[in-house]
Design a protein around this motif. Sequence first.
Motif, PDB file in Angstrom:
ATOM      1  N   ALA A  46      47.378 -13.211   7.879  1.00 45.77           N
ATOM      2  CA  ALA A  46      48.513 -12.282   7.957  1.00 45.77           C
ATOM      3  C   ALA A  46      49.038 -12.214   9.389  1.00 45.77           C
ATOM      4  O   ALA A  46      50.249 -12.337   9.630  1.00 45.77           O
ATOM      5  CB  ALA A  46      48.091 -10.894   7.478  1.00 45.77           C
ATOM      6  N   GLU A  65      42.712 -10.296  19.008  1.00 43.53           N
ATOM      7  CA  GLU A  65      41.710 -10.605  17.985  1.00 43.53           C
ATOM      8  C   GLU A  65      40.332 -10.203  18.495  1.00 43.53           C
ATOM      9  O   GLU A  65      39.910 -10.613  19.577  1.00 43.53           O
ATOM     10  CB  GLU A  65      41.757 -12.114  17.654  1.00 43.53           C
ATOM     11  CG  GLU A  65      40.601 -12.642  16.834  1.00 43.53           C
ATOM     12  CD  GLU A  65      40.355 -11.881  15.515  1.00 43.53           C
ATOM     13  OE1 GLU A  65      41.305 -11.725  14.733  1.00 43.53           O
ATOM     14  OE2 GLU A  65      39.209 -11.431  15.287  1.00 43.53           O
ATOM     15  N   ALA A  66      39.620  -9.416  17.690  1.00 42.52           N
ATOM     16  CA  ALA A  66      38.313  -8.895  18.104  1.00 42.52           C
ATOM     17  C   ALA A  66      37.249  -9.991  18.199  1.00 42.52           C
ATOM     18  O   ALA A  66      36.363  -9.940  19.053  1.00 42.52           O
ATOM     19  CB  ALA A  66      37.858  -7.820  17.121  1.00 42.52           C
ATOM     20  N   ARG A  67      37.323 -10.957  17.313  1.00 47.10           N
ATOM     21  CA  ARG A  67      36.285 -12.006  17.295  1.00 47.10           C
ATOM     22  C   ARG A  67      36.524 -13.019  18.410  1.00 47.10           C
ATOM     23  O   ARG A  67      37.578 -13.018  19.041  1.00 47.10           O
ATOM     24  CB  ARG A  67      36.333 -12.784  15.964  1.00 47.10           C
ATOM     25  CG  ARG A  67      36.107 -11.961  14.740  1.00 47.10           C
ATOM     26  CD  ARG A  67      36.248 -12.869  13.522  1.00 47.10           C
ATOM     27  NE  ARG A  67      36.430 -12.107  12.308  1.00 47.10           N
ATOM     28  CZ  ARG A  67      35.444 -11.674  11.527  1.00 47.10           C
ATOM     29  NH1 ARG A  67      34.195 -11.960  11.831  1.00 47.10           N
ATOM     30  NH2 ARG A  67      35.697 -10.967  10.445  1.00 47.10           N
ATOM     31  N   GLY A  72      39.892 -15.072  10.821  1.00 43.09           N
ATOM     32  CA  GLY A  72      39.414 -13.903  10.076  1.00 43.09           C
ATOM     33  C   GLY A  72      38.584 -14.291   8.872  1.00 43.09           C
ATOM     34  O   GLY A  72      37.557 -14.968   9.007  1.00 43.09           O
ATOM     35  N   ARG A  73      39.044 -13.876   7.707  1.00 43.34           N
ATOM     36  CA  ARG A  73      38.293 -14.153   6.475  1.00 43.34           C
ATOM     37  C   ARG A  73      38.558 -15.559   5.937  1.00 43.34           C
ATOM     38  O   ARG A  73      38.127 -15.889   4.843  1.00 43.34           O
ATOM     39  CB  ARG A  73      38.586 -13.062   5.435  1.00 43.34           C
ATOM     40  CG  ARG A  73      37.835 -11.771   5.755  1.00 43.34           C
ATOM     41  CD  ARG A  73      38.289 -10.635   4.863  1.00 43.34           C
ATOM     42  NE  ARG A  73      39.517 -10.031   5.343  1.00 43.34           N
ATOM     43  CZ  ARG A  73      40.299  -9.250   4.617  1.00 43.34           C
ATOM     44  NH1 ARG A  73      39.990  -9.000   3.353  1.00 43.34           N
ATOM     45  NH2 ARG A  73      41.393  -8.707   5.143  1.00 43.34           N
ATOM     46  N   SER A  90      38.246 -20.482   0.198  1.00 37.86           N
ATOM     47  CA  SER A  90      38.132 -21.928   0.006  1.00 37.86           C
ATOM     48  C   SER A  90      39.385 -22.516  -0.626  1.00 37.86           C
ATOM     49  O   SER A  90      39.854 -23.568  -0.234  1.00 37.86           O
ATOM     50  CB  SER A  90      36.986 -22.268  -0.955  1.00 37.86           C
ATOM     51  OG  SER A  90      35.730 -22.024  -0.387  1.00 37.86           O
ATOM     52  N   TRP A  91      39.881 -21.805  -1.657  1.00 35.19           N
ATOM     53  CA  TRP A  91      40.917 -22.415  -2.500  1.00 35.19           C
ATOM     54  C   TRP A  91      42.315 -21.930  -2.180  1.00 35.19           C
ATOM     55  O   TRP A  91      42.515 -20.788  -1.770  1.00 35.19           O
ATOM     56  CB  TRP A  91      40.676 -22.065  -3.977  1.00 35.19           C
ATOM     57  CG  TRP A  91      39.587 -22.846  -4.624  1.00 35.19           C
ATOM     58  CD1 TRP A  91      39.702 -24.063  -5.243  1.00 35.19           C
ATOM     59  CD2 TRP A  91      38.215 -22.459  -4.754  1.00 35.19           C
ATOM     60  NE1 TRP A  91      38.476 -24.463  -5.728  1.00 35.19           N
ATOM     61  CE2 TRP A  91      37.547 -23.495  -5.451  1.00 35.19           C
ATOM     62  CE3 TRP A  91      37.480 -21.352  -4.357  1.00 35.19           C
ATOM     63  CZ2 TRP A  91      36.200 -23.458  -5.751  1.00 35.19           C
ATOM     64  CZ3 TRP A  91      36.130 -21.302  -4.640  1.00 35.19           C
ATOM     65  CH2 TRP A  91      35.501 -22.347  -5.331  1.00 35.19           C
ATOM     66  N   HIS A  93      44.788 -20.772  -4.569  1.00 36.99           N
ATOM     67  CA  HIS A  93      44.738 -20.409  -5.988  1.00 36.99           C
ATOM     68  C   HIS A  93      46.109 -20.617  -6.626  1.00 36.99           C
ATOM     69  O   HIS A  93      47.050 -19.867  -6.327  1.00 36.99           O
ATOM     70  CB  HIS A  93      44.289 -18.959  -6.162  1.00 36.99           C
ATOM     71  CG  HIS A  93      42.815 -18.771  -5.986  1.00 36.99           C
ATOM     72  ND1 HIS A  93      41.886 -19.517  -6.674  1.00 36.99           N
ATOM     73  CD2 HIS A  93      42.104 -17.944  -5.181  1.00 36.99           C
ATOM     74  CE1 HIS A  93      40.663 -19.146  -6.325  1.00 36.99           C
ATOM     75  NE2 HIS A  93      40.770 -18.201  -5.408  1.00 36.99           N
ATOM     76  N   ALA A 241      40.714  -3.919  19.151  1.00 38.38           N
ATOM     77  CA  ALA A 241      41.529  -2.706  19.250  1.00 38.38           C
ATOM     78  C   ALA A 241      40.669  -1.511  18.880  1.00 38.38           C
ATOM     79  O   ALA A 241      39.966  -1.528  17.866  1.00 38.38           O
ATOM     80  CB  ALA A 241      42.722  -2.804  18.311  1.00 38.38           C
ATOM     81  N   GLY A 429      48.403  -7.757   5.870  1.00 43.41           N
ATOM     82  CA  GLY A 429      47.020  -8.032   5.454  1.00 43.41           C
ATOM     83  C   GLY A 429      46.970  -8.045   3.935  1.00 43.41           C
ATOM     84  O   GLY A 429      47.801  -7.411   3.269  1.00 43.41           O
ATOM     85  N   GLU A 430      45.983  -8.768   3.408  1.00 42.77           N
ATOM     86  CA  GLU A 430      45.930  -8.955   1.953  1.00 42.77           C
ATOM     87  C   GLU A 430      46.030  -7.655   1.166  1.00 42.77           C
ATOM     88  O   GLU A 430      46.673  -7.602   0.121  1.00 42.77           O
ATOM     89  CB  GLU A 430      44.689  -9.763   1.542  1.00 42.77           C
ATOM     90  CG  GLU A 430      43.307  -9.218   1.961  1.00 42.77           C
ATOM     91  CD  GLU A 430      42.709  -8.174   1.031  1.00 42.77           C
ATOM     92  OE1 GLU A 430      43.235  -8.009  -0.074  1.00 42.77           O
ATOM     93  OE2 GLU A 430      41.714  -7.529   1.433  1.00 42.77           O
ATOM     94  N   THR A 439      43.875 -12.374  -1.840  1.00 41.83           N
ATOM     95  CA  THR A 439      44.037 -13.833  -1.720  1.00 41.83           C
ATOM     96  C   THR A 439      44.538 -14.228  -0.332  1.00 41.83           C
ATOM     97  O   THR A 439      45.083 -13.404   0.412  1.00 41.83           O
ATOM     98  CB  THR A 439      45.063 -14.380  -2.740  1.00 41.83           C
ATOM     99  OG1 THR A 439      46.367 -13.869  -2.393  1.00 41.83           O
ATOM    100  CG2 THR A 439      44.728 -13.974  -4.159  1.00 41.83           C
ATOM    101  N   ALA A 440      44.372 -15.517  -0.055  1.00 36.96           N
ATOM    102  CA  ALA A 440      44.864 -16.064   1.209  1.00 36.96           C
ATOM    103  C   ALA A 440      46.392 -16.080   1.210  1.00 36.96           C
ATOM    104  O   ALA A 440      47.031 -15.736   2.209  1.00 36.96           O
ATOM    105  CB  ALA A 440      44.302 -17.471   1.402  1.00 36.96           C
TER     106      ALA A 440
END
Length: 458
Positions: A46, A65-67, A72-73, A90-91, A93, A241, A429-430, A439-440
Motif C-alpha cells: 500500500a 518504514e519501521a523494519r 511488509g507482509r 505468495s499468490w 489471487h 512512527a 492498507g489491505e 489480499t496483496a
Amino acid sequence: MKRRELLRLSQMVLAGSVLSLGSNLGTHNSYASQKPAVLILGAGLAGLAAAKKLTQAGYSVQVLEARDRIGGRTWTSQTWADAPVDMGASWIHGLDGNPLTTLAQSISADLVTTDSENAWVYGPAGDVLDEAGESQLEEWIERVEKVLRQGQNRDPDQSVHGTVLAALNGSTLSPQEQQWLYFVLTSTIEHQYAGSAEELSTHWYDDGEAYDGSDALFVQGYRTIVEHLAAGLTIRLGEEAKAVRWAGSEVVVSTPQNSYSADKVIVTLPLGVLKANQVTFEPELPESKRRAIQGLGMGVLNKCYLRFPEVFWPETVDWIEQVSPQRGSWTSWVSLVPSLGLPILLGFNAAAYGRALEAQTDREIVDSALQTLTRLFGETVRDPVGYQITRWFADPFARGSYSFNAVGSTPQMRDDLAENLNGKVFFAGEATDRQAFGTAHGAYLSGLRAAQEMMQST
Ligand SMILES: Cc1cc2nc3c(=O)[nH]c(=O)nc-3n(C[C@H](O)[C@H](O)[C@H](O)COP(=O)(O)OP(=O)(O)OC[C@H]3O[C@@H](n4cnc5c(N)ncnc54)[C@H](O)[C@@H]3O)c2cc1C
C-alpha cells in the motif's frame, strides 16, 4: 513549467533529500508551494503503491518504514539461495483483471500458476480419499455452504461456528463427523480468511469481490514487484512512527530518532498495529475510526517451509490436504515441486491453531509437521535439510497476517478506516479495502486510492 521539467526537478530534489537533507522533511523543497510534501508510514504494497504514484506525479515523498526491509507482509526470504520463498503473500489471487497481473507483466516477472483442484486429500485414517470419501467430503462442503448461506439471510449475525454448529446440531455429531466438519471449516474458511470460525461473521466473512482466473506464484518471489515499486523512492528504514500529530497546519510524525513534518501523511499501518495502539494520534482518531479498528478482526496465517533431500510425496500435485485428527492442525500443504522444481513443502496453519503454534519452538513446530507427514507418507518421510517458519502474530510490525470481518463488524467499518482526517491524514492498507481486504492486490489498490484522494484534496 512544463510537466517534464517539473518531474526532472522533482527527481533532483528527491535525490538531494536522500543525500543531504538529514531526516526532517520540514525543510520543504522549492516547489512545496505547488505540491504538498508527503510522508507515508509503511513500505508495504500500500505504502509503496501510494509513494510511486505520488512521486511520479511530482510530489515530494518520503516513506518511513519501521523494519530494516521493505515489503511488509510480502517478504521473499533469500535464506535458500536457489529457492526464494515468500514468507508473506505468495499468490496473485485471480489473474484476470488483477492490477498485480498487469504490473507483473509490465516488468516481465516470471509467474507460475497453481491449481487448487490439483490436490490429493487424505482422510481421517491417513489414506488418500477414495470415491466414497470424496463424496462424503463434497457433502460436508455443501452442507456447510448451505447453512452459511441461510445464516446470511437471518438476523442477528452470529459467528460462522455458531451458525454451522446450531444448524447441524453440533452436540450430536460423532467424533468422526466433527473431524470432517472442522476440516471443511479450516481448509475452506479459516485458511482463506485467517480468522477463527468462532470469530468470523456469518453475514460478512466472505464479503468482497475476487478476480477470476488462476492463482499464480512469482518464481522469484513477491520481491519482484516490491523492488519494482520501490525503485527511485525515498525510503527511510528503521524509522518506527510512534506519534502522529495532526492538529496544526503541518502533520508531525515522531520516531525514536527523529521528528518529521509534512503537509500530508498517508498511514498504511497494519490493522494489528493500530489495534495494539502502538502509534499515538494527537488529536485522537475519530470515534468511527476507533470503532472500526476495534471491530474488524486481525487474523493469523502462518507458513512453515520444509526442505527435504528428495521428494517423497506425489510429484505432480500442487496441494496436499488432510482431514486432521486435531482441529486446525496442518490441514493444507503446497508442494513446490511443480512450481520451483525443488523438494520443498509449505505447510499452513491459520486462526486459533496457527496463533497458538507460534508459542512453540522451531524444533517443536518442525516435529509436529513431520508427525503429520509421517501419518500421510509413512516411512518414506525424510528428515528435512532446512526449514523456515513465520510467526506473524508475534511480529511487532504486523500483529497478525491480514484482516477479516469479525462478528459485530460491518463492511462500512472498512470505509470508516479509510476515511481521511481533514484532508491531511489519509489511510491505506489491505484492511481499508472493502472489496479486496486480506489480499496483496487489495493493499496495492488501497495505496493508489489514498494517493488519488490526496491529490484531489490539494
Ligand atoms: C502468511 C501470509 C500469506 C499471505 N498470502 C497472500 C497471498 O497469497 N495473496 C495475497 O493476495 N495476499 C496474501 N497475503 C496478504 C498480503 O500479504 C497483505 O494483504 C498485504 O501484503 C498487506 O500490505 P499492506 O501494505 O496493507 O501492509 P504491510 O505489508 O503490512 O505494510 C505496512 C508496513 O508498515 C510497517 N510498519 C508497521 N508499524 C510501523 C510503524 N509504527 N512505523 C513505520 N512503519 C511501520 C510494516 O513494517 C510494513 O512494512 C498474505 C499475508 C500473509 C501474512
